[in-house]
Design a protein around this motif. Structure first.
Motif, PDB file in Angstrom:
ATOM      1  N   PHE A 127       0.832  -1.209   0.000  1.00  0.00           N
ATOM      2  CA  PHE A 127       0.000   0.000   0.000  1.00  0.00           C
ATOM      3  C   PHE A 127       0.866   1.258   0.000  1.00  0.00           C
ATOM      4  O   PHE A 127       0.565   2.236  -0.684  1.00  0.00           O
TER       5      PHE A 127
ATOM      6  N   LEU B 135      -4.418  -9.409  -2.926  1.00  0.00           N
ATOM      7  CA  LEU B 135      -5.062  -8.132  -2.627  1.00  0.00           C
ATOM      8  C   LEU B 135      -6.100  -7.770  -3.689  1.00  0.00           C
ATOM      9  O   LEU B 135      -7.130  -7.147  -3.391  1.00  0.00           O
TER      10      LEU B 135
ATOM     11  N   ALA C 293      -8.857  -4.968  -2.561  1.00  0.00           N
ATOM     12  CA  ALA C 293      -8.050  -3.832  -2.144  1.00  0.00           C
ATOM     13  C   ALA C 293      -7.317  -3.181  -3.313  1.00  0.00           C
ATOM     14  O   ALA C 293      -7.045  -1.987  -3.289  1.00  0.00           O
TER      15      ALA C 293
ATOM     16  N   LEU D 258      -4.873   1.213  -6.498  1.00  0.00           N
ATOM     17  CA  LEU D 258      -5.738   1.068  -5.337  1.00  0.00           C
ATOM     18  C   LEU D 258      -7.195   1.064  -5.771  1.00  0.00           C
ATOM     19  O   LEU D 258      -7.575   1.749  -6.729  1.00  0.00           O
ATOM     20  N   SER D 259      -8.034   0.331  -5.068  1.00  0.00           N
ATOM     21  CA  SER D 259      -9.437   0.199  -5.440  1.00  0.00           C
ATOM     22  C   SER D 259     -10.293   1.282  -4.795  1.00  0.00           C
ATOM     23  O   SER D 259      -9.850   2.023  -3.905  1.00  0.00           O
TER      24      SER D 259
ATOM     25  N   MET E 163     -10.490   1.041  -1.029  1.00  0.00           N
ATOM     26  CA  MET E 163      -9.428   1.679  -0.256  1.00  0.00           C
ATOM     27  C   MET E 163      -9.694   3.172  -0.106  1.00  0.00           C
ATOM     28  O   MET E 163      -9.426   3.768   0.941  1.00  0.00           O
ATOM     29  N   TRP E 164     -10.237   3.774  -1.160  1.00  0.00           N
ATOM     30  CA  TRP E 164     -10.607   5.193  -1.058  1.00  0.00           C
ATOM     31  C   TRP E 164     -11.710   5.369  -0.016  1.00  0.00           C
ATOM     32  O   TRP E 164     -11.680   6.287   0.802  1.00  0.00           O
TER      33      TRP E 164
ATOM     34  N   ILE F  78     -12.385   3.495   2.572  1.00  0.00           N
ATOM     35  CA  ILE F  78     -11.822   3.316   3.915  1.00  0.00           C
ATOM     36  C   ILE F  78     -11.011   4.544   4.322  1.00  0.00           C
ATOM     37  O   ILE F  78     -11.087   5.016   5.457  1.00  0.00           O
ATOM     38  N   GLY F  79     -10.254   5.088   3.371  1.00  0.00           N
ATOM     39  CA  GLY F  79      -9.420   6.240   3.673  1.00  0.00           C
ATOM     40  C   GLY F  79     -10.212   7.462   4.081  1.00  0.00           C
ATOM     41  O   GLY F  79      -9.763   8.258   4.914  1.00  0.00           O
TER      42      GLY F  79
END
Length: 263
Positions: free
Chosen positions: A20, A53, A58, A69-70, A73-74, A76-77
């Protein structure tokens, strides 16, 4: 970090995090070779982890074989409480600053030995700023970075000053003594300037943002980027100073459960 079974054993979480962290800067997609170079994993280990991943949602693999990045992930961020609270609190003042200055307005937070770009309001200018939201900026060569570094704890400043400072342009300060003097000047006048030090053709002016409105804990910095010599600095500073103070005061009113002690 090793991924070939030799040397210290790396946990599963450590391997995933190293992948990551490989997605830094402005490069949104990476090849298998690039991931290997950035993680020190062997090709077989990196490929196995990348595919795992992807299977778990992910990462996304393009038809060309590159990885990114998927959306997960955005998603979650965006739930990071420190960055999201800071952005929400600062946004009205950033928008007002943008309308007044019509420059690139940046909000960044301390992130280890770098600055994390939390928000950027931009317009079409001859020169576009380096860096995208969610990316990292150097502390020694950007307005927001120097504003943060100047008010960071002494051990942070000592650590940065002890390193080989990267020269991004011919104007970048790479001498530890010169940078030390520059940081002292920032603390004396209360704001940072950065003249073509990160990007040619761009000047930056920045003020620190303090937790609870004091000068004890720097939690962010706000800056305006303009084309070199296109604006009088006094007008920019007159707009920036109250914006930084207003953000600090707004933070002071919050019942904070997530102290802004860096990321």
């Amino acid at each position: 970090m090793t991924g070939n079974g030799k040397g210290p054993r790396t946990s599963a979480a450590g391997k995933a995090m190293s992948i990551f962290r490989a997605f830094t800067g402005d490069q949104l997609e990476l090849t298998l070779r690039e991931v290997c170079d950035r993680t020190n994993m062997t090709s077989s280990t990196a490929h196995r982890w990348l595919q795992d991943l992807v299977a778990h949602g992910a990462l996304v693999q393009s038809p060309s074989g590159r990885y990114s990045l998927s959306k997960l992930m955005w998603e979650i961020g965006t739930r990071c409480p420190r960055a999201s609270i800071m952005r929400e609190v600062a946004m009205p003042f950033l928008q007002n600053l943008y309308h007044i200055t019509r420059g690139h307005v940046l909000l960044a937070m301390p992130a280890g030995d770098e600055a994390l770009l939390v928000e950027r309001l931009s317009k079409s200018l001859p020169v576009k700023p380096v860096g995208r939201v969610g990316g990292r900026l150097p502390l020694h060569a950007t307005g927001v970075g120097k504003a943060i570094l100047a008010y960071s704890p002494a051990d942070v400043r000592k650590r940065i000053l002890s390193r080989n400072l990267t020269a991004y342009t011919c104007h970048t300060i790479t001498s530890p003594q010169r940078l030390r003097e520059d940081l002292a000047g920032i603390r004396e006048r209360g704001y940072a300037t950065c003249h073509q030090e990160r990007q040619l053709g761009v000047d930056s002016y920045a003020f620190p943002v303090f937790e609870y409105g004091t000068e004890s804990v720097v939690v962010a910095a706000v800056s305006v980027l303009v084309e070199v010599r296109s604006r009088e600095p006094d007008g920019l500073l007159d707009a920036l100073r109250p914006a930084a103070l207003q953000i600090s005061r707004a933070l002071r009113k919050l019942p904070l459960h997530h102290p802004f002690d860096g990321l």
